[in-house]
Design an enzyme around this catalytic site. Structure first.
Site, PDB file in Angstrom:
ATOM      1  CG  ASP A  67      -0.297  -0.415   2.506  1.00  0.00           C
ATOM      2  OD1 ASP A  67       0.946  -0.428   2.562  1.00  0.00           O
ATOM      3  OD2 ASP A  67      -1.010  -0.712   3.479  1.00  0.00           O
ATOM      4  CG  ASN A 136      -9.151  -1.268  11.572  1.00  0.00           C
ATOM      5  OD1 ASN A 136      -8.179  -1.896  11.162  1.00  0.00           O
ATOM      6  ND2 ASN A 136      -9.607  -0.191  10.966  1.00  0.00           N
ATOM      7  CG  HIS A 138      -5.972  -1.984   8.517  1.00  0.00           C
ATOM      8  ND1 HIS A 138      -6.162  -0.698   8.970  1.00  0.00           N
ATOM      9  CD2 HIS A 138      -4.649  -2.211   8.649  1.00  0.00           C
ATOM     10  CE1 HIS A 138      -5.013  -0.178   9.347  1.00  0.00           C
ATOM     11  NE2 HIS A 138      -4.080  -1.084   9.170  1.00  0.00           N
ATOM     12  CD  GLU A 143      -8.872   1.158   7.395  1.00  0.00           C
ATOM     13  OE1 GLU A 143      -8.746   0.170   8.143  1.00  0.00           O
ATOM     14  OE2 GLU A 143      -8.439   2.285   7.699  1.00  0.00           O
TER      15      GLU A 143
HETATM   16  C1  GLP Z   1      -0.550   0.366   8.533  1.00  0.00           C
HETATM   17  C2  GLP Z   1      -0.205  -0.461   7.302  1.00  0.00           C
HETATM   18  C3  GLP Z   1      -0.422  -1.929   7.537  1.00  0.00           C
HETATM   19  C4  GLP Z   1       0.226  -2.342   8.846  1.00  0.00           C
HETATM   20  C5  GLP Z   1      -0.414  -1.577   9.989  1.00  0.00           C
HETATM   21  C6  GLP Z   1       0.127  -1.964  11.350  1.00  0.00           C
HETATM   22  O1  GLP Z   1      -1.904   0.609   8.614  1.00  0.00           O
HETATM   23  N1  GLP Z   1      -0.950  -0.058   6.156  1.00  0.00           N
HETATM   24  O2  GLP Z   1       0.110  -2.670   6.445  1.00  0.00           O
HETATM   25  O3  GLP Z   1       0.061  -3.720   9.035  1.00  0.00           O
HETATM   26  O4  GLP Z   1      -0.147  -0.201   9.757  1.00  0.00           O
HETATM   27  O5  GLP Z   1       1.256  -1.213  11.664  1.00  0.00           O
HETATM   28  P1  GLP Z   1       2.296  -1.615  12.800  1.00  0.00           P
HETATM   29  O6  GLP Z   1       3.091  -2.748  12.251  1.00  0.00           O
HETATM   30  O7  GLP Z   1       3.140  -0.380  12.974  1.00  0.00           O
HETATM   31  O8  GLP Z   1       1.509  -1.972  13.988  1.00  0.00           O
END
Ligand code: GLP
Length: 263
Positions: A67, A136, A138, A143
């Site tokens: 993404d 949440n 995702h 989402e």
């Molecule tokens: C963002 C990214 C996700 C990732 C999530 C969790 O939203 N788009 O791909 O998994 O954050 O982030 P973290 O690994 O910092 O908890």
């Protein structure tokens, strides 16, 4: 689905990195699906060490990131391109033209998203997709209520995700409200998926992904449809799993069988 409940994040990172390193030694032109966020950084550090210390060659590897934010230039420090440069690409020898991101520049993004999907197919598909998970549920930026068959497209971020990300932006700066993300269908096309999750804030999302009903309201639950998913968790992220003792036993048995050459 295989579930490893690890004592430390570094143990989880070592297992995740081993999946990639083993695959890369077998297939030098490996196709990797990459994730951002704090979770995959431990894996990236191990890959960098393997390149630096053992001379492991990444020159034929192709990468596709999950993404990217809309409206942040590639050089903005919070863009996922900048993140990947800082945490991985600056330290490895993957040629820039072999690194792909969902399209966020210019117009006609829907057409460019179709081309991004075509580029994945033209590369032969993703061999290993790394994932984190949002509080949440995702995956990527899919989402809650994302179609389980969705492909790469623009998504509007939920208030919860915006709140989680607000800490990365300075006062007065408006964080991006939209992003382009691989769809859940795109992610499920990968041959193998490795999802890492650490800490208490991820416990609900992991519970829903592993033991919850299949539901677009918890996008991680779509992974139940995939034949080869490895969850690498710490105790806290695993704390709401009702069958965690069974998962530990199953993991230990599998390790033993691997050692004995049965698997
Ligand atoms: C963002 C990214 C996700 C990732 C999530 C969790 O939203 N788009 O791909 O998994 O954050 O982030 P973290 O690994 O910092 O908890």
């Amino acid at each position: 689905m295989r579930i490893a409940i690890c004592k430390t994040n570094s143990e989880a990172a070592a297992l995740g990195a081993a999946e990639i390193l083993t695959a890369l030694r077998r297939k030098p032109d490996l196709v990797l699906g990459l994730a951002t966020g704090s979770t995959p950084v431990g894996i990236y550090q191990i890959l960098i060490r393997a390149h630096r210390n053992e001379g492991l060659d990444f020159s034929r590897v192709r990468t596709f990131n999950l993404d990217e934010y809309l409206g942040l230039g590639a050089t903005h420090p919070q863009s996922y391109r900048a993140f990947m440069n800082r945490h991985l690409f600056d330290e490895l020898n993957i040629p820039p033209e072999q690194r792909h991101f969902p399209p966020t520049e210019g117009d006609r993004l829907e057409e460019k998203c179709v081309r991004f999907e075509e580029a994945i197919r033209a590369a032969g598909g993703i061999d290993i997709q790394l994932l984190g998970i949002g509080r949440n549920g995702h995956i990527g930026f899919n989402e809650p209520t994302s179609s389980l068959h969705s492909r790469t497209r623009v998504k509007t971020l939920t208030p919860k995700t915006l709140r989680d990300n607000a800490r990365f932006y300075s006062d007065g700066e408006r964080p991006p409200q939209t992003a382009v993300t691989m769809g859940i269908g795109t992610i499920l096309d990968a041959r193998r998926i490795v999802l890492q999750a650490f800490g208490p804030p991820k416990a609900d999302a992991i519970h829903a992904a592993v033991e919850g009903p299949l539901s677009s309201f918890w996008p991680g639950s779509a992974l139940q449809l995939h034949p080869d998913v490895l969850f690498l968790l710490d105790e806290e992220a695993a704390s709401r799993l009702s069958m965690r003792e069974y998962y530990r036993q199953a993991w230990a048995n599998e390790e033993e069988m691997r050692k004995a050459g049965v698997l």
